[in-house]
Motif scaffolding. Structure first.
Motif, mmCIF file in Angstrom:
data_model
loop_
_atom_site.group_PDB
_atom_site.id
_atom_site.type_symbol
_atom_site.label_atom_id
_atom_site.label_comp_id
_atom_site.label_asym_id
_atom_site.label_seq_id
_atom_site.Cartn_x
_atom_site.Cartn_y
_atom_site.Cartn_z
ATOM 1 N N GLY A 25 0.807 -1.211 0.000
ATOM 2 C CA GLY A 25 0.000 0.000 0.000
ATOM 3 C C GLY A 25 0.840 1.260 0.000
ATOM 4 O O GLY A 25 2.037 1.235 0.314
ATOM 5 N N GLU A 26 0.188 2.330 -0.323
ATOM 6 C CA GLU A 26 0.837 3.639 -0.337
ATOM 7 C C GLU A 26 1.427 3.971 1.029
ATOM 8 O O GLU A 26 2.507 4.555 1.128
ATOM 9 C CB GLU A 26 -0.193 4.693 -0.761
ATOM 10 C CG GLU A 26 0.363 6.068 -0.922
ATOM 11 C CD GLU A 26 -0.674 7.057 -1.425
ATOM 12 O OE1 GLU A 26 -0.384 8.258 -1.353
ATOM 13 O OE2 GLU A 26 -1.759 6.649 -1.880
ATOM 14 N N TRP A 27 0.726 3.585 2.099
ATOM 15 C CA TRP A 27 1.188 3.867 3.466
ATOM 16 C C TRP A 27 2.579 3.291 3.714
ATOM 17 O O TRP A 27 3.407 3.906 4.384
ATOM 18 C CB TRP A 27 0.207 3.309 4.499
ATOM 19 C CG TRP A 27 0.179 1.802 4.512
ATOM 20 C CD1 TRP A 27 -0.634 0.975 3.790
ATOM 21 C CD2 TRP A 27 1.048 0.943 5.250
ATOM 22 N NE1 TRP A 27 -0.341 -0.343 4.039
ATOM 23 C CE2 TRP A 27 0.695 -0.391 4.936
ATOM 24 C CE3 TRP A 27 2.090 1.161 6.142
ATOM 25 C CZ2 TRP A 27 1.349 -1.497 5.482
ATOM 26 C CZ3 TRP A 27 2.743 0.053 6.685
ATOM 27 C CH2 TRP A 27 2.362 -1.250 6.360
ATOM 28 N N GLU A 28 2.844 2.086 3.174
ATOM 29 C CA GLU A 28 4.134 1.427 3.378
ATOM 30 C C GLU A 28 5.272 2.249 2.772
ATOM 31 O O GLU A 28 6.316 2.463 3.393
ATOM 32 C CB GLU A 28 4.103 0.038 2.747
ATOM 33 C CG GLU A 28 5.410 -0.716 2.837
ATOM 34 C CD GLU A 28 5.372 -2.047 2.091
ATOM 35 O OE1 GLU A 28 6.448 -2.640 1.956
ATOM 36 O OE2 GLU A 28 4.299 -2.489 1.644
ATOM 37 N N LEU A 29 5.066 2.712 1.551
ATOM 38 C CA LEU A 29 6.105 3.486 0.884
ATOM 39 C C LEU A 29 6.290 4.853 1.531
ATOM 40 O O LEU A 29 7.419 5.326 1.689
ATOM 41 C CB LEU A 29 5.773 3.617 -0.600
ATOM 42 C CG LEU A 29 5.770 2.259 -1.317
ATOM 43 C CD1 LEU A 29 5.089 2.362 -2.660
ATOM 44 C CD2 LEU A 29 7.158 1.705 -1.445
ATOM 45 N N LYS A 30 5.198 5.473 1.948
ATOM 46 C CA LYS A 30 5.314 6.764 2.652
ATOM 47 C C LYS A 30 6.093 6.587 3.956
ATOM 48 O O LYS A 30 6.944 7.414 4.288
ATOM 49 C CB LYS A 30 3.934 7.356 2.927
ATOM 50 C CG LYS A 30 3.295 7.935 1.701
ATOM 51 C CD LYS A 30 1.956 8.577 2.032
ATOM 52 C CE LYS A 30 1.365 9.263 0.819
ATOM 53 N NZ LYS A 30 0.076 9.892 1.129
ATOM 54 N N PHE A 31 5.832 5.500 4.673
ATOM 55 C CA PHE A 31 6.571 5.226 5.905
ATOM 56 C C PHE A 31 8.059 5.065 5.625
ATOM 57 O O PHE A 31 8.897 5.656 6.305
ATOM 58 C CB PHE A 31 6.024 3.968 6.591
ATOM 59 C CG PHE A 31 6.929 3.468 7.683
ATOM 60 C CD1 PHE A 31 6.998 4.126 8.899
ATOM 61 C CD2 PHE A 31 7.745 2.367 7.474
ATOM 62 C CE1 PHE A 31 7.856 3.684 9.895
ATOM 63 C CE2 PHE A 31 8.605 1.917 8.468
ATOM 64 C CZ PHE A 31 8.658 2.578 9.685
ATOM 65 N N LEU A 32 8.397 4.233 4.627
ATOM 66 C CA LEU A 32 9.805 4.016 4.308
ATOM 67 C C LEU A 32 10.496 5.302 3.872
ATOM 68 O O LEU A 32 11.639 5.564 4.260
ATOM 69 C CB LEU A 32 9.932 2.944 3.224
ATOM 70 C CG LEU A 32 9.587 1.528 3.666
ATOM 71 C CD1 LEU A 32 9.479 0.603 2.465
ATOM 72 C CD2 LEU A 32 10.599 1.005 4.668
#
Length: 70
Positions: A25-32
């Motif tokens: 999900g987008e959330w994963e990439l934003k977190f990284l």
């Protein structure tokens, strides 16, 4: 040429990942990108992005979380 992975690269990453059947999900990439920006890279050529990698350093080792090449 490798370059930093930017927020604007997320949509194209998710499109390519979905085509491969990945569940992310987008959330994963934003977190990284927020927590480990130095480990998030893209490979660019004249027509755009051809590859992505995300990695996290942990003590004396590291973890490659996503390696995606068009």
């Amino acid at each position: 040429m490798s370059a930093p992975f930017c927020m604007s690269d997320i949509a194209s990453f998710l499109e390519l990942a979905a085509a491969e059947g990945w569940i992310c999900g987008e959330w994963e990439l934003k977190f990284l990108l927020q927590a480990f920006p130095q480990g998030c890279l893209v490979q660019r050529d004249g027509s755009g992005v051809t590859g992505y990698v995300t990695s996290v350093r942990h003590d004396e080792s590291g973890w490659i979380g996503n390696l995606l090449v068009a």
